[in-house]
Design an enzyme around this catalytic site. Structure first.
Site, short mmCIF file in Angstrom:
data_model
loop_
_atom_site.label_atom_id
_atom_site.label_comp_id
_atom_site.label_asym_id
_atom_site.label_seq_id
_atom_site.Cartn_x
_atom_site.Cartn_y
_atom_site.Cartn_z
N ASP A 11 51.56 36.06 34.09
CA ASP A 11 50.73 35.42 33.07
C ASP A 11 50.79 36.32 31.85
O ASP A 11 50.26 37.44 31.88
CB ASP A 11 49.30 35.28 33.61
CG ASP A 11 48.32 34.69 32.59
OD1 ASP A 11 48.68 34.57 31.41
OD2 ASP A 11 47.19 34.37 33.01
N TYR A 233 39.52 44.38 37.91
CA TYR A 233 39.89 42.98 38.03
C TYR A 233 40.57 42.46 36.77
O TYR A 233 40.07 42.60 35.67
CB TYR A 233 38.65 42.13 38.30
CG TYR A 233 38.98 40.68 38.48
CD1 TYR A 233 39.45 40.23 39.71
CD2 TYR A 233 38.88 39.78 37.44
CE1 TYR A 233 39.79 38.90 39.88
CE2 TYR A 233 39.22 38.46 37.60
CZ TYR A 233 39.67 38.01 38.83
OH TYR A 233 40.02 36.72 38.99
N LYS A 236 42.93 36.61 39.32
CA LYS A 236 43.51 36.45 40.66
C LYS A 236 45.02 36.49 40.56
O LYS A 236 45.58 36.24 39.50
CB LYS A 236 43.07 35.10 41.26
CG LYS A 236 41.68 35.15 41.86
CD LYS A 236 41.72 35.45 43.35
CE LYS A 236 40.30 35.56 43.88
NZ LYS A 236 40.21 36.35 45.09
P1 13P Z 1 44.38 33.13 35.74
O1 13P Z 1 44.35 34.10 36.90
O2 13P Z 1 45.25 31.96 36.01
O3 13P Z 1 44.71 33.85 34.46
O4 13P Z 1 42.90 32.53 35.61
C1 13P Z 1 41.85 33.42 35.40
C2 13P Z 1 40.52 32.76 35.19
O5 13P Z 1 39.56 33.46 34.98
C3 13P Z 1 40.37 31.30 35.29
O6 13P Z 1 39.03 30.90 35.03
MG MG Z 2 45.36 33.57 32.67
MG MG Z 3 47.32 31.91 36.28
#
Ligand code: 13P
Ligand code: MG
Ligand code: MG
Ligand code: 13P
Length: 369
Positions: A11, A233, A236
């Site tokens: 990302d 963090y 994810k």
């Molecule tokens: P991503 O891990 O896809 O960047 O999404 C993070 C998020 O906080 C979505 O609400």
């Molecule tokens: Mg993101």
């Molecule tokens: Mg993502």
């Protein structure tokens, strides 16, 4: 001929928020890979995205963990990040955790799934890419494909499949791994992989007893844990996986069958909620409601001397409409729970979010009972 299939994702900035990848980022990454293909170092490549994750699928003869191929992916992500910064896309460079590349992407942020294989007479592969969830989201579908006869009748009907498969499971907390064999150790396997944020299926191999298949990986999943890498963090770790099919392995339809049930996965809004994993087409790989629901796309290719013939959009068509309907019903059901568990993740999984700051603030006012 030994071919390596490498699927590397990161990302590096979202349009808008965490929704999707700007087309200019994909175009820039394609330029980098195109020149590597022209120079003969890559056999082929395919650039796509799911949600806000930029996906680089590459075939080559450099083997796994090649500094050349990992460096190429890093360069593509860096160049896409430059555009993301210029456009002020959200979280530009989010997954690039180090400043300089030092030979391998391990611990640097991007997710990697790769396998070196002897290309068979016909080599169908499916690549699955997920957004708004974590690598453990693959546990249930991979288990179903290779170990559940109610999903994969080939385990019953095809004598070449009776020897079963070996699952390489990683404990991403204790940093250990174990090989478990199915069908004989199926209950042990389930005991571990049901805890999907800790025990993650990394690879699947045909049984060593199977004389018909070489002992090469038949499935691989990215398992890079962003929050452990970064020490804080940073979202994810949206996972990807590669699965080989047919001829002693699950048929393509058996592979896809594993996504007909939109099982609950963790991720979704702020990486802090449980929700259904909705199978979608490439066009619909764009999270929306509550930054979700979590999504998976499946792309089918035939390898031809390493060339990627395809893609076939495997999960977009009508047969998965019902899974999508169920996922939407589940979305509504889960959302109604608001900030309550089990929609919100349990405390130990909130550790990597901004939640501990709130708890710390209240701690001062806590008095003994
Ligand atoms: P991503 O891990 O896809 O960047 O999404 C993070 C998020 O906080 C979505 O609400
Ligand atoms: Mg993101
Ligand atoms: Mg993502
Ligand atoms: P075909 O007869 O169309 O090749 O299909 C064989 C099969 O095993 C489908 O799962």
């Amino acid at each position: 001929m030994k071919i390596t299939v490498s699927l590397i994702k990161a990302d590096v900035g979202g349009l808008a928020g965490h929704s999707r990848v700007h087309p200019d980022l994909k175009a820039e990454a394609s330029l980098v890979l195109e020149s590597a293909k022209n120079s003969g170092k890559l056999i082929d490549y395919y650039v796509t995205s799911v949600g806000d994750d930029l996906q680089l699928l590459m075939t080559h003869k450099e083997g796994e963990n090649s500094s050349y191929v990992h460096g190429l992916a890093w360069e593509a992500f860096i160049r896409a990040t430059e555009i993301a910064k210029k456009y002020k896309l959200y979280g530009a460079g989010q997954d690039l955790l180090k400043d300089t590349f030092s030979g391998n992407l391990k611990g640097m942020g991007p997710g990697v799934a790769e396998m070196e294989i002897e290309e068979r007479k016909s080599e169908p592969i499916a690549v699955f890419m997920m957004d708004k969830t974590e690598p453990g989201a693959f546990n249930l579908p991979i288990y179903k494909m290779f170990a559940d006869p109610f999903n994969t009748p080939g385990l019953v009907i095809d004598p070449h499949m009776h020897d079963g498969f070996e699952f390489e499971v990683w404990d991403v907390i204790a940093h250990k791994k174990i090989i478990l064999k199915t069908p004989e150790e199926m209950y042990d396997l389930l005991a571990l992989i049901g805890s999907k944020s800790r025990y993650i299926i990394k690879r699947v191999y045909p049984s060593q007893k199977n004389p018909h298949l070489s002992h090469e990986p038949v499935a691989v999943v990215s398992t890079d844990k962003l929050h452990e890498i970064a020490g804080k963090y940073v979202g994810k770790d949206d996972p990807v996986g590669i699965v080989r099919g047919q001829a002693g392995l699950p048929a393509m339809g058996e592979i896809l069958e594993a996504f007909s049930f939109p099982h609950l996965v963790s991720g979704w809004m702020r990486g802090s909620h449980n929700g259904p994993l909705m199978p979608v087409s490439i066009e619909d790989a764009i999270p929306s409601r509550f930054d979700g629901p979590p999504r998976v796309i499946g792309l089918g290719f035939q390898l031809a001397e390493g060339k990627l013939i395809g893609p076939a959009d495997l999960l977009g068509e009508r047969a998965f409409d019902q899974a999508r309907e169920i996922a939407l019903t589940m979305t509504e059901f889960m959302r109604r729970n608001g900030p309550f568990e089990p929609h919100r993740l349990p405390d130990e999984e909130m550790e990597y979010t901004t939640m501990p700051e709130v708890q710390k603030k209240l701690q001062k006012r806590m008095v003994d009972l």
